[in-house]
Design an enzyme around this catalytic site. Structure first.
Site, PDB file in Angstrom:
ATOM      1  N   CYS A  86       0.832  -1.199   0.000  1.00  0.00           N
ATOM      2  CA  CYS A  86       0.000   0.000   0.000  1.00  0.00           C
ATOM      3  C   CYS A  86       0.875   1.261   0.000  1.00  0.00           C
ATOM      4  O   CYS A  86       1.509   1.556  -1.005  1.00  0.00           O
ATOM      5  CB  CYS A  86      -0.982  -0.050   1.171  1.00  0.00           C
ATOM      6  SG  CYS A  86      -2.362   1.134   1.004  1.00  0.00           S
ATOM      7  N   HIS A 203      -3.643  -5.558   1.211  1.00  0.00           N
ATOM      8  CA  HIS A 203      -2.998  -5.822   2.505  1.00  0.00           C
ATOM      9  C   HIS A 203      -3.111  -7.298   2.893  1.00  0.00           C
ATOM     10  O   HIS A 203      -4.023  -7.681   3.635  1.00  0.00           O
ATOM     11  CB  HIS A 203      -3.664  -4.990   3.603  1.00  0.00           C
ATOM     12  CG  HIS A 203      -3.355  -3.537   3.575  1.00  0.00           C
ATOM     13  ND1 HIS A 203      -2.305  -2.986   4.262  1.00  0.00           N
ATOM     14  CD2 HIS A 203      -3.978  -2.504   2.942  1.00  0.00           C
ATOM     15  CE1 HIS A 203      -2.282  -1.676   4.070  1.00  0.00           C
ATOM     16  NE2 HIS A 203      -3.281  -1.360   3.268  1.00  0.00           N
ATOM     17  N   GLU A 205      -1.422  -8.864   5.058  1.00  0.00           N
ATOM     18  CA  GLU A 205      -1.235  -8.998   6.507  1.00  0.00           C
ATOM     19  C   GLU A 205      -2.549  -8.867   7.260  1.00  0.00           C
ATOM     20  O   GLU A 205      -2.643  -9.214   8.438  1.00  0.00           O
ATOM     21  CB  GLU A 205      -0.210  -7.965   7.009  1.00  0.00           C
ATOM     22  CG  GLU A 205      -0.699  -6.529   7.148  1.00  0.00           C
ATOM     23  CD  GLU A 205      -0.718  -5.755   5.840  1.00  0.00           C
ATOM     24  OE1 GLU A 205      -0.876  -4.515   5.898  1.00  0.00           O
ATOM     25  OE2 GLU A 205      -0.584  -6.364   4.768  1.00  0.00           O
TER      26      GLU A 205
END
EC number: 6.3.5.3
Length: 230
Positions: A86, A203, A205
Site C-alpha cells: 500500500c 494488505h 497482513e
C-alpha cells in the site's frame, strides 16, 4: 529469516505486518526507524502501509527521501529483497524502485473494502506457492491506488512477467467491474526487472489470521518463506 519493518511518521500497518511475521510465521523481526542508517543485517525489508508524512504532496513522496531509503535502495541494488504494501508500494514507486506510479482512485474516494485478486505468475518469490487460478480475498484501504504505467513500461511489464497480481471478481474473472481504483489492466502488484523488489496495494497482513476469519493472505507469506525452507 530476519525481516526489517521500516516505520515512517504516519505508518499505521507496521504492527500488523510485524504480528504476522513474528507470531504466525515465526520469523525474527526488527523495527527500523525512518531516520536510521543501519538495516541491522536484515535479509528482507518491508515498507508497511499507512499515511507516511500525512500523504502530503503525493503519497510516499516525502518518505522516499527519508535517510533509511538510501540504505534500502543500496540493499535492493545488491539483490536484497524489499516489499512495499500500500503506502510502501507508493514509496517504492516514488523512489523508482518499481516501475509505474500510483494515482488517485478514479472515483476520487478512499476505498476500504475486501476485494479479490489473482496471482499472475509463479516466477517470483512473492507468488511462487500460489495457485494462479485461485482468487484471493484481500482487504484494500487507499485513496491513491490507481496504478499507471505508460505503453512502453506496460509492454515491458507484461513481456518480462513482472505483473504479480491483478484485481478480479470472486470467481477469478479479471473484469473492469472488479477493478476498485481504475488501475491500468487491473494491476494490483508488480516487481522490478531484477525480481527482488515487490509492490502491491492490497494488505495480505490483514488476511492471515484465523481470528479474522480470512487466511487468503497466507500463501504470499508462505511463498516468501519457501526460500528459507528450501
Amino acid at each position: 529469516m530476519k525481516f526489517g519493518v521500516v516505520i515512517f511518521p504516519g505508518s499505521n500497518c507496521d504492527e500488523d505486518i510485524i504480528y504476522v511475521l513474528e507470531k504466525i510465521m515465526g520469523q525474527q523481526v526488527v523495527r527500523l526507524w525512518h531516520k536510521d542508517h543501519d538495516l541491522q543485517g536484515c535479509d528482507f525489508i518491508v515498507l508497511p502501509g499507512g499515511f507516511s508524512f500525512g500523504d502530503y504532496l503525493r503519497s510516499g513522496a516525502i518518505a522516499r527521501f527519508s535517510p533509511i531509503m538510501n540504505e534500502v535502495m543500496q540493499f535492493a541494488a545488491k539483490g536484497g529483497y524489499v516489499w512495499g504494501i500500500c503506502n510502501g508500494f507508493q514509496i517504492l514507486a516514488e523512489a523508482g524502485m518499481v516501475p509505474g506510479a500510483l494515482l488517485h482512485n478514479t472515483n476520487r474516494k478512499f476505498n476500504s473494502s475486501n476485494i479479490y485478486l489473482r496471482a499472475q505468475t509463479n516466477d517470483s518469490l512473492m507468488t511462487s506457492q500460489i495457485d494462479l487460478q485461485r482468487p484471493l480475498k484481500i482487504p484494500i484501504a487507499h485513496g491513491e491506488g490507481n496504478y499507471f504505467a505508460d505503453a512502453d513500461v506496460l509492454k515491458a511489464l507484461n513481456d518480462n512477467d513482472q505483473v504479480l497480481f491483478r484485481y478480479c471478481d470472486e470467481f477469478g474473472n479479471i473484469t473492469p467491474e472488479s477493478n476498485p481504483n481504475g488501475s491500468i489492466e487491473n494491476i494490483a502488484g508488480v516487481c522490478n526487472a531484477g525480481r527482488n523488489v515487490f509492490g502491491m496495494m492490497p494488505h495480505p497482513e490483514r488476511a492471515a489470521d484465523t481470528l479474522l476469519a480470512n487466511q487468503d493472505g497466507l500463501p504470499i507469506f508462505e511463498s516468501i518463506l519457501s526460500m528459507v525452507r528450501a
